[in-house]
Design a protein around this motif. Structure first.
Motif, PDB file in Angstrom:
ATOM      1  N   ASN A 110      12.876   5.309  -2.381  1.00 49.37           N
ATOM      2  CA  ASN A 110      14.113   4.758  -1.302  1.00 49.37           C
ATOM      3  C   ASN A 110      15.146   4.342  -2.058  1.00 49.37           C
ATOM      4  O   ASN A 110      16.396   4.284  -1.650  1.00 49.37           O
ATOM      5  CB  ASN A 110      13.453   3.757  -0.493  1.00 49.37           C
ATOM      6  CG  ASN A 110      12.588   4.279   0.364  1.00 49.37           C
ATOM      7  OD1 ASN A 110      12.365   5.350   0.574  1.00 49.37           O
ATOM      8  ND2 ASN A 110      11.389   3.497   0.844  1.00 49.37           N
ATOM      9  N   PHE A 111      15.101   3.864  -3.402  1.00 51.92           N
ATOM     10  CA  PHE A 111      16.319   3.478  -4.189  1.00 51.92           C
ATOM     11  C   PHE A 111      17.009   4.495  -4.750  1.00 51.92           C
ATOM     12  O   PHE A 111      18.164   4.745  -4.581  1.00 51.92           O
ATOM     13  CB  PHE A 111      15.757   2.382  -5.284  1.00 51.92           C
ATOM     14  CG  PHE A 111      16.826   2.073  -6.165  1.00 51.92           C
ATOM     15  CD1 PHE A 111      18.011   1.009  -5.661  1.00 51.92           C
ATOM     16  CD2 PHE A 111      17.046   2.423  -7.665  1.00 51.92           C
ATOM     17  CE1 PHE A 111      18.816   0.428  -6.653  1.00 51.92           C
ATOM     18  CE2 PHE A 111      18.142   2.014  -8.403  1.00 51.92           C
ATOM     19  CZ  PHE A 111      18.906   1.070  -7.885  1.00 51.92           C
ATOM     20  N   SER A 165       0.899  -1.209   0.050  1.00 54.67           N
ATOM     21  CA  SER A 165      -0.174   0.196  -0.050  1.00 54.67           C
ATOM     22  C   SER A 165       0.823   1.248  -0.044  1.00 54.67           C
ATOM     23  O   SER A 165       0.411   2.244  -0.818  1.00 54.67           O
ATOM     24  CB  SER A 165      -0.718  -0.159   1.230  1.00 54.67           C
ATOM     25  OG  SER A 165      -1.785   1.128   1.339  1.00 54.67           O
ATOM     26  N   SER A 166       1.761   1.042   0.780  1.00 57.63           N
ATOM     27  CA  SER A 166       2.694   2.365   1.027  1.00 57.63           C
ATOM     28  C   SER A 166       3.657   2.768  -0.517  1.00 57.63           C
ATOM     29  O   SER A 166       4.126   3.704  -0.564  1.00 57.63           O
ATOM     30  CB  SER A 166       3.852   2.237   2.150  1.00 57.63           C
ATOM     31  OG  SER A 166       4.654   1.149   2.019  1.00 57.63           O
ATOM     32  N   LEU A 167       3.763   1.683  -1.171  1.00 56.60           N
ATOM     33  CA  LEU A 167       4.439   1.730  -2.311  1.00 56.60           C
ATOM     34  C   LEU A 167       3.578   2.192  -3.849  1.00 56.60           C
ATOM     35  O   LEU A 167       4.187   2.077  -4.715  1.00 56.60           O
ATOM     36  CB  LEU A 167       5.236   0.469  -2.729  1.00 56.60           C
ATOM     37  CG  LEU A 167       6.444   0.211  -1.828  1.00 56.60           C
ATOM     38  CD1 LEU A 167       7.029  -1.250  -2.147  1.00 56.60           C
ATOM     39  CD2 LEU A 167       7.528   1.205  -1.872  1.00 56.60           C
ATOM     40  N   GLY A 168       2.368   2.750  -3.078  1.00 57.12           N
ATOM     41  CA  GLY A 168       1.853   3.443  -4.229  1.00 57.12           C
ATOM     42  C   GLY A 168       1.060   2.319  -5.240  1.00 57.12           C
ATOM     43  O   GLY A 168       0.886   2.695  -6.294  1.00 57.12           O
ATOM     44  N   GLY A 169       0.604   1.345  -4.677  1.00 53.11           N
ATOM     45  CA  GLY A 169      -0.417   0.722  -5.453  1.00 53.11           C
ATOM     46  C   GLY A 169       0.310  -0.683  -6.106  1.00 53.11           C
ATOM     47  O   GLY A 169      -0.430  -1.548  -6.718  1.00 53.11           O
ATOM     48  N   ASP A 170       1.629  -0.938  -5.923  1.00 51.14           N
ATOM     49  CA  ASP A 170       2.334  -2.259  -6.323  1.00 51.14           C
ATOM     50  C   ASP A 170       1.476  -3.228  -5.717  1.00 51.14           C
ATOM     51  O   ASP A 170       1.010  -3.208  -4.570  1.00 51.14           O
ATOM     52  CB  ASP A 170       3.762  -2.136  -6.098  1.00 51.14           C
ATOM     53  CG  ASP A 170       4.602  -1.083  -6.788  1.00 51.14           C
ATOM     54  OD1 ASP A 170       4.656  -0.024  -6.439  1.00 51.14           O
ATOM     55  OD2 ASP A 170       4.951  -1.635  -8.162  1.00 51.14           O
ATOM     56  N   THR A 171       1.524  -4.369  -6.598  1.00 48.54           N
ATOM     57  CA  THR A 171       0.975  -5.626  -5.973  1.00 48.54           C
ATOM     58  C   THR A 171       1.847  -6.362  -4.818  1.00 48.54           C
ATOM     59  O   THR A 171       2.883  -6.212  -4.576  1.00 48.54           O
ATOM     60  CB  THR A 171       0.538  -6.703  -7.073  1.00 48.54           C
ATOM     61  OG1 THR A 171       1.922  -6.776  -7.476  1.00 48.54           O
ATOM     62  CG2 THR A 171      -0.154  -5.901  -8.294  1.00 48.54           C
ATOM     63  N   LEU A 172       1.294  -7.106  -3.864  1.00 50.42           N
ATOM     64  CA  LEU A 172       1.719  -8.106  -2.997  1.00 50.42           C
ATOM     65  C   LEU A 172       2.902  -8.910  -3.673  1.00 50.42           C
ATOM     66  O   LEU A 172       3.997  -9.004  -3.151  1.00 50.42           O
ATOM     67  CB  LEU A 172       0.816  -9.027  -2.338  1.00 50.42           C
ATOM     68  CG  LEU A 172       1.478  -9.836  -1.527  1.00 50.42           C
ATOM     69  CD1 LEU A 172       2.033  -8.983  -0.353  1.00 50.42           C
ATOM     70  CD2 LEU A 172       0.472 -10.841  -0.730  1.00 50.42           C
ATOM     71  N   THR A 173       2.578  -9.364  -4.936  1.00 46.92           N
ATOM     72  CA  THR A 173       3.667 -10.121  -5.753  1.00 46.92           C
ATOM     73  C   THR A 173       4.803  -9.325  -5.885  1.00 46.92           C
ATOM     74  O   THR A 173       6.045  -9.721  -6.054  1.00 46.92           O
ATOM     75  CB  THR A 173       3.010 -10.673  -7.159  1.00 46.92           C
ATOM     76  OG1 THR A 173       1.958 -11.356  -6.898  1.00 46.92           O
ATOM     77  CG2 THR A 173       4.225 -11.444  -7.898  1.00 46.92           C
ATOM     78  N   LYS A 182      20.648  -1.363  -9.890  1.00 43.89           N
ATOM     79  CA  LYS A 182      21.930  -1.753  -9.116  1.00 43.89           C
ATOM     80  C   LYS A 182      22.713  -0.313  -9.025  1.00 43.89           C
ATOM     81  O   LYS A 182      22.849   0.459  -9.992  1.00 43.89           O
ATOM     82  CB  LYS A 182      22.580  -2.723  -9.568  1.00 43.89           C
ATOM     83  CG  LYS A 182      23.763  -3.212  -9.020  1.00 43.89           C
ATOM     84  CD  LYS A 182      24.480  -4.565  -9.584  1.00 43.89           C
ATOM     85  CE  LYS A 182      25.698  -5.000  -9.050  1.00 43.89           C
ATOM     86  NZ  LYS A 182      26.365  -6.048  -9.522  1.00 43.89           N
ATOM     87  N   ASP A 183      23.139  -0.090  -7.915  1.00 43.95           N
ATOM     88  CA  ASP A 183      24.279   0.968  -7.694  1.00 43.95           C
ATOM     89  C   ASP A 183      23.550   2.314  -8.246  1.00 43.95           C
ATOM     90  O   ASP A 183      24.436   2.919  -8.724  1.00 43.95           O
ATOM     91  CB  ASP A 183      25.495   0.676  -8.389  1.00 43.95           C
ATOM     92  CG  ASP A 183      26.119  -0.639  -7.902  1.00 43.95           C
ATOM     93  OD1 ASP A 183      26.151  -0.777  -6.618  1.00 43.95           O
ATOM     94  OD2 ASP A 183      26.787  -1.422  -8.736  1.00 43.95           O
ATOM     95  N   GLY A 184      22.599   2.712  -7.835  1.00 43.07           N
ATOM     96  CA  GLY A 184      21.855   3.846  -8.289  1.00 43.07           C
ATOM     97  C   GLY A 184      21.407   3.938  -9.886  1.00 43.07           C
ATOM     98  O   GLY A 184      20.930   5.050 -10.214  1.00 43.07           O
ATOM     99  N   LYS A 185      21.372   2.892 -10.335  1.00 39.65           N
ATOM    100  CA  LYS A 185      21.012   2.872 -11.936  1.00 39.65           C
ATOM    101  C   LYS A 185      19.932   2.093 -12.274  1.00 39.65           C
ATOM    102  O   LYS A 185      19.827   0.648 -11.762  1.00 39.65           O
ATOM    103  CB  LYS A 185      22.364   2.701 -12.753  1.00 39.65           C
ATOM    104  CG  LYS A 185      21.900   2.479 -14.182  1.00 39.65           C
ATOM    105  CD  LYS A 185      23.090   2.326 -15.081  1.00 39.65           C
ATOM    106  CE  LYS A 185      22.710   2.299 -16.577  1.00 39.65           C
ATOM    107  NZ  LYS A 185      24.016   1.980 -17.496  1.00 39.65           N
ATOM    108  N   VAL A 186      19.034   2.330 -12.937  1.00 40.93           N
ATOM    109  CA  VAL A 186      17.989   1.561 -13.235  1.00 40.93           C
ATOM    110  C   VAL A 186      18.091   1.411 -14.761  1.00 40.93           C
ATOM    111  O   VAL A 186      17.921   2.312 -15.659  1.00 40.93           O
ATOM    112  CB  VAL A 186      16.622   2.305 -13.111  1.00 40.93           C
ATOM    113  CG1 VAL A 186      15.216   1.384 -13.894  1.00 40.93           C
ATOM    114  CG2 VAL A 186      16.238   2.647 -11.681  1.00 40.93           C
TER     115      VAL A 186
END
Length: 463
Positions: A74-75, A20-28, A49-53
């Motif tokens: 948070n990432f 819920s706190s992550l804005g609607g992402d599913t439990l999966t 990884k290491d600040g890069k998406v």
């Protein structure tokens, strides 16, 4: 057993709360966290990884919605690479500390209004190789790449008004019909401008005046037939690329503005000039590049019709009014042209070169190019061992196929051959003159003899 059931429900409740706190992402999504740094949502499809998406080439067909970007709070990603996917529209992104955003090669046609407004730390935005016909609303950044889109004009780009710190702009590959920028002040911070392959036939008088701090300019692969005279307004230009333009010749007649354009600067600080792959460039005449007094690197290669570079192409009258001056060129590249010789007076100090390549030209090996064998070959081989092997004689017939290095090694003195030089100095002229003079003189003598005989006959008849 009861305690295990209670523990399971506690874990389940915590996971649900996190979802819920992550804005609607599913439990999966929440439970799909691995030891290698995987995060929920976006990071379940990309590498985080290491600040890069890194989402490059992931087969994505839709841009991530705002709440999924918010889940990366948070990432704290600083680099996001979404290149080589397939989505037509860019929607709103969440507030994140992203500094570099790559959205190239995605088929993007539309960028939603204010899509990047929350990315206050962004320094680099790459939107190249897409299908944009209008420039999106932009925020302040350092580097912007809009190359190879479908932009046709720069007249009404009010979006640039906020780009007060932009230092690098790439507009290459856009079919720009007009280059006009309102006096917004944004161009004064630019140091690098790329306008390659933009179908430009000229540079308007008021365009370059905006870029007072420009240092590097790429105008290659356009339709320019001469060096744009208004480049004189760019006082700090250090690098200029004019490759692949249909310029036929560079002579003082069509480049006179370099010398006489009022009190405007004459690219006095230019250090590097590229004039390569010019399909119809044939000649560089006296003084055509003479006012580039700071020139250090000259690239004149792969010009199939360039057969003549005058000895004074780089000279200018000395400031004291006595004699001439040359720029102190350090790197000279004249590879694969149609040159039959390199004039020894082209540069003032060949021994100060740090790089040279004159290979691949059809050199005429005779007494006029003896200096190349005696002086230039040792310089070329000193800078790059055995490089003079690529300096091959094409004429006269008896020298064809010999390398200048070989001629140097055998210490051969080459013969003089009657030739007609490009500058109009006809070596064979005197020989032709003699051949013509002989019959003319014979005819004159014959006429005089005839006149004398006729006069004698007249005198005898009168007696």
């Amino acid at each position: 057993m009861a305690s295990r059931v209670i523990l399971f429900f506690i874990i389940f409740a915590v996971a649900a709360r996190c979802a819920s706190s992550l804005g609607g992402d599913t439990l999966t999504d929440v439970l799909n966290i691995t030891a290698v740094g995987k995060q929920p949502g976006i990071c379940s499809k990309c590498i985080c990884k290491d600040g890069k998406v890194n989402c490059s080439s992931k087969g994505l067909t839709k841009f991530f919605p705002q709440h999924k970007w918010a889940a990366l709070k948070n990432f704290k990603p600083t680099i996001v690479d979404m290149s080589n996917n397939s989505f037509e529209k860019i929607t709103l992104m969440a507030e994140l500390p992203i500094e570099v955003l790559n959205l190239s090669r995605c088929g993007i046609q539309v960028v939603e209004l204010a899509a990047f407004r929350s990315l206050r730390n962004m320094r680099v935005l790459d939107l190249s190789h897409n299908k944009l016909s209008n420039t999106p609303e932009l925020i302040s950044m350092d580097v912007l790449n809009l190359a190879y889109n479908d932009l046709h004009t720069l007249i009404d780009l009010g979006v640039f008004l906020k780009l007060k710190q932009l230092t690098e702009l790439d507009l290459s590959g856009n079919p720009l019909a007009e280059l006009r920028v309102y006096d917004s002040g944004w161009g004064s911070t630019l140091k690098i401008l790329r306008l390659r392959s933009c179908q430009l036939t000229d540079i308007p008088i008021y365009f370059m005046g905006h870029f007072t701090n420009l240092e590097r300019l790429d105008l290659s692969d356009n339709l320019l037939t001469s060096i744009p005279k208004y480049l004189n307004q760019v006082e700090k230009l250090l690098y200029l690329n004019l490759n692949q333009n249909p310029i036929r010749e560079l002579t003082i007649s069509n480049e006179m503005h370099w010398k006489l354009w009022g009190n405007a600067p004459r690219l006095l600080k230019l250090k590097e000039l590229h004039l390569c792959n010019m399909p119809i460039l044939r000649e560089i005449g006296p003084g055509a590049l003479g006012y580039l007094e700071s020139l250090e690197k000259l690239h004149l290669s792969f010009n199939p019709q360039l057969s003549y570079i005058t000895a004074t192409a780089l000279t200018r009258p000395a400031k004291n009014g006595e004699g001439y001056e040359w720029p102190m060129v350090k790197e000279l590249y004249m590879k694969s042209n149609a040159l039959s010789e390199v004039n020894p007076q082209l540069l003032s100090r060949w021994d100060l070169l740090t790089a040279i390549d004159v290979s691949g030209n059809p050199f005429r090996c005779d007494c006029d190019t003896q200096w190349m064998v005696d002086v230039l070959v040792p310089i070329v081989d000193k800078l790059k061992p055995n490089a003079s092997e690529a300096m091959v004689c094409s004429a006269p017939k008896q020298m064809r196929g010999f390398t200048m290095r070989y001629v140097h090694e055998v210490n051969r003195t080459m013969e003089c051959v009657f030739t007609i030089k490009k500058n109009g100095a006809v070596v064979i002229k005197s020989f032709i003159g003699v051949l013509l003079a002989v019959p003319i003189m014979a005819a004159v003598i014959l006429l005089l003899k005839c006149a004398i005989l006729a006069s004698k006959r007249t005198t005898n008849s009168d007696q």
